[in-house]
Design a protein around this motif. Sequence first.
Motif, PDB file in Angstrom:
ATOM      1  N   ASN A 153      -2.848 -30.015 -16.520  1.00  7.70           N
ATOM      2  CA  ASN A 153      -1.966 -29.745 -15.635  1.00  7.70           C
ATOM      3  C   ASN A 153      -0.385 -29.557 -16.081  1.00  7.70           C
ATOM      4  O   ASN A 153       0.402 -29.185 -15.079  1.00  7.70           O
ATOM      5  CB  ASN A 153      -2.105 -30.095 -14.093  1.00  7.70           C
ATOM      6  CG  ASN A 153      -1.821 -31.416 -13.994  1.00  7.70           C
ATOM      7  OD1 ASN A 153      -1.220 -32.128 -14.669  1.00  7.70           O
ATOM      8  ND2 ASN A 153      -2.408 -32.076 -12.892  1.00  7.70           N
ATOM      9  N   THR A 154      -0.173 -30.167 -17.075  1.00  6.32           N
ATOM     10  CA  THR A 154       1.144 -30.205 -17.764  1.00  6.32           C
ATOM     11  C   THR A 154       1.080 -29.723 -18.974  1.00  6.32           C
ATOM     12  O   THR A 154       0.323 -30.276 -20.070  1.00  6.32           O
ATOM     13  CB  THR A 154       1.824 -31.481 -17.630  1.00  6.32           C
ATOM     14  OG1 THR A 154       1.130 -32.693 -18.149  1.00  6.32           O
ATOM     15  CG2 THR A 154       2.151 -31.924 -15.897  1.00  6.32           C
ATOM     16  N   SER A 160       4.542 -23.618 -14.147  1.00  7.62           N
ATOM     17  CA  SER A 160       4.172 -23.363 -15.394  1.00  7.62           C
ATOM     18  C   SER A 160       3.057 -22.141 -15.619  1.00  7.62           C
ATOM     19  O   SER A 160       2.814 -21.903 -16.410  1.00  7.62           O
ATOM     20  CB  SER A 160       3.801 -24.591 -16.389  1.00  7.62           C
ATOM     21  OG  SER A 160       4.820 -25.380 -16.602  1.00  7.62           O
ATOM     22  N   GLU A 220       2.073 -29.302 -12.666  1.00  8.17           N
ATOM     23  CA  GLU A 220       3.213 -28.406 -13.035  1.00  8.17           C
ATOM     24  C   GLU A 220       3.117 -26.952 -12.619  1.00  8.17           C
ATOM     25  O   GLU A 220       2.991 -26.171 -13.587  1.00  8.17           O
ATOM     26  CB  GLU A 220       3.110 -28.723 -14.444  1.00  8.17           C
ATOM     27  CG  GLU A 220       4.906 -28.218 -14.929  1.00  8.17           C
ATOM     28  CD  GLU A 220       4.833 -28.529 -16.681  1.00  8.17           C
ATOM     29  OE1 GLU A 220       4.381 -27.452 -17.338  1.00  8.17           O
ATOM     30  OE2 GLU A 220       5.443 -29.566 -16.901  1.00  8.17           O
TER      31      GLU A 220
END
Length: 337
Positions: free
Chosen positions: A96-97, A128, A125
């Motif tokens: 998730n990043t 994004s 994140e």
Amino acid sequence: MRPIQEIYNQLTSPRKVVITMHQKPDPDAMGSSLALYHFLRQFGHTVTVVSPTNWAGFLNWMPGCDTVLDFESPKGRTEVPAILQQAEWLFCLDFNTLPRTKTLAAPLKALNCVKVLIDHHQQPEVESFDYGVSDTSKSSTSEMVYDFIVGSGHGDKINTDMAECLYAGVIGDTGSFRFPAATAAVHTMVAHLKEVGLQHTQVHENIYDNYLENRLRFIGHVLSNRMEIMYEYNTALIAISKGDLLRFEIKTGDTEGLVNFPLSIQGIKMVGLVIDRDEERKWSFRSKGSVDVNTFARKYFEGGGHFNASGGHTNDSLDQTVKKFKQAVKENALQLQ
């Protein structure tokens, strides 16, 4: 980040799609990505799966794994940039990043296509991604891909290839249904996969009975000579040097699951495993009950993940990071009682 349900009505319109995952993909990352690959291809999408790095050999049996591009390989370096530039959709699975994709992070960030997140880790994140779902209560990203397929109204598209990939991801992230995240919904999903034709025994053998002799001897060496038990803090530490990796010819995936061994010791509530890699020292953390290793990893080792399973890294030497771990354990003594 808008709800993933908003793309359901767009699934039947063929597009150029890229699916990617975190570096050094595990059964859940690879399984969820390949299941989605097989699903989207049924609608005429042009689909490419890209791994940021190489992966464990015990994943090569997965249907479609032979089509996955390793971004760090010569072929990947040559072909992936053009494929990314042509992508209309980018699915990001089991991370998730963007930094979790290593050197692929910068090219992904630069893309102007629609980015879709499917993930179950903490602190996403969200800025994004254009669409997505982030649910820490889910057992695995494979369960979430299953939910995505069924929720979109296309559960009838699940075939045996998809079932094998999804099942591999679920057993990988639930410890073969051992962990609390293996809810009733997970077992209902598996029942459906069995109805489709899943042969679950073969999947277990492909993942867990598919190593070389050197790995077993390596594990014996590590447990005998590299495991330290700190009973006063209910904690275990395993520190593996680069020399150990070279001596036993350890390859990607050979250390999978090693961090869980000390949890079988009575009274142990947290385990830290650190491996001396070329570019950095990689940490894995596991815990029982109320011991939060996600917060621990984020605070001390630039990492994170789940409440009872997380990872981290450092540029410190092996000796330095081991000292830091021991000091961090002392600082958290009350939580480890």
